[in-house]
Design an enzyme around this catalytic site. Structure first.
Site, mmCIF file in Angstrom:
data_model
loop_
_atom_site.group_PDB
_atom_site.id
_atom_site.type_symbol
_atom_site.label_atom_id
_atom_site.label_comp_id
_atom_site.label_asym_id
_atom_site.label_seq_id
_atom_site.Cartn_x
_atom_site.Cartn_y
_atom_site.Cartn_z
ATOM 1 N N ASP A 8 0.884 -1.165 0.000
ATOM 2 C CA ASP A 8 0.000 0.000 0.000
ATOM 3 C C ASP A 8 0.926 1.220 0.000
ATOM 4 O O ASP A 8 1.423 1.635 1.046
ATOM 5 C CB ASP A 8 -0.896 -0.004 1.246
ATOM 6 C CG ASP A 8 -1.790 1.221 1.308
ATOM 7 O OD1 ASP A 8 -2.251 1.687 0.248
ATOM 8 O OD2 ASP A 8 -2.019 1.728 2.427
ATOM 9 N N GLU A 68 -1.420 -1.462 -4.790
ATOM 10 C CA GLU A 68 -2.614 -0.655 -5.021
ATOM 11 C C GLU A 68 -2.316 0.435 -6.046
ATOM 12 O O GLU A 68 -1.259 1.069 -6.009
ATOM 13 C CB GLU A 68 -3.084 -0.022 -3.707
ATOM 14 C CG GLU A 68 -4.411 0.676 -3.817
ATOM 15 C CD GLU A 68 -4.932 1.174 -2.477
ATOM 16 O OE1 GLU A 68 -5.480 2.285 -2.459
ATOM 17 O OE2 GLU A 68 -4.775 0.470 -1.469
ATOM 18 N N ASP A 140 -2.303 0.791 7.349
ATOM 19 C CA ASP A 140 -1.565 0.649 6.090
ATOM 20 C C ASP A 140 -1.128 -0.795 5.862
ATOM 21 O O ASP A 140 -1.120 -1.276 4.726
ATOM 22 C CB ASP A 140 -0.358 1.590 6.057
ATOM 23 C CG ASP A 140 -0.786 3.048 6.063
ATOM 24 O OD1 ASP A 140 -1.470 3.459 5.116
ATOM 25 O OD2 ASP A 140 -0.448 3.766 7.025
#
Length: 173
Positions: A8, A68, A140
């Site tokens: 992420d 992502e 996260d």
């Protein structure tokens, strides 16, 4: 057995999560947050990110990476910094000969929670439940683990569609 590294990306902190996939089972391996020194310029933060990911890859030897995709941030400057951090993370993985798959936040939430509009707390809760974790992972890190889970689900679906019955060392047979 297939180790998947989820990432992420962020310009201030980057979450990472590693899962082991055995058939239909997902097993937690490791996760955390790479905190990038905000007092440093972006190039120095990117170096910390690249070095940290290289160390994680060397330690755990994942076979695949899920990251992502960039979403539209509040302002153009934030989006640019996020894009640069994301690009650095991809480059760090590709430099280690890893295959990188990209997923939107909506795809990741859909795969883990069942709704592309899920909030952060729902993602954390489902990651905790799916991986049978004793406590809620950091936000996260949970997002990174969710990316890895999304990749595992997507990969399994593609294999089923293709009619491939066995996977060995992360490769289709």
């Amino acid at each position: 057995m297939s180790l998947i590294l989820g990432i992420d990306p962020g310009s201030r902190k980057t979450g990472f999560g590693i899962i082991n996939v055995l058939r239909d089972q997902h097993e937690y391996v490791a996760s955390g947050v790479i905190k990038l020194p905000v007092e440093h310029d972006l190039p120095d933060r990117i170096k910390v990110l690249i070095d940290s990911l290289a160390e994680i890859i060397e330690t755990h030897c994942p076979q695949q990476v899920a990251i992502e995709q960039v979403f539209m941030a509040k302002n153009a400057g934030s989006a640019l910094k996020l894009g640069q951090a994301r690009g650095a993370a991809i480059a760090a993985c590709v430099a280690q000969q890893l295959t990188v798959a990209e997923y939107s936040a909506r795809q990741i939430k859909q795969a883990v929670v069942g709704s592309g509009a899920a909030n952060k707390e729902q993602v954390q809760h489902m990651v905790k439940t799916l991986l049978k974790l004793p406590a809620m992972p950091q936000e996260d890190a949970a997002d990174a683990l969710a990316a890895a889970i999304c990749h595992a689900h997507t990969r399994a679906s593609l294999i089923n569609l293709a009619g491939v019955s066995r996977i060995r060392r992360g490769r289709m047979r």
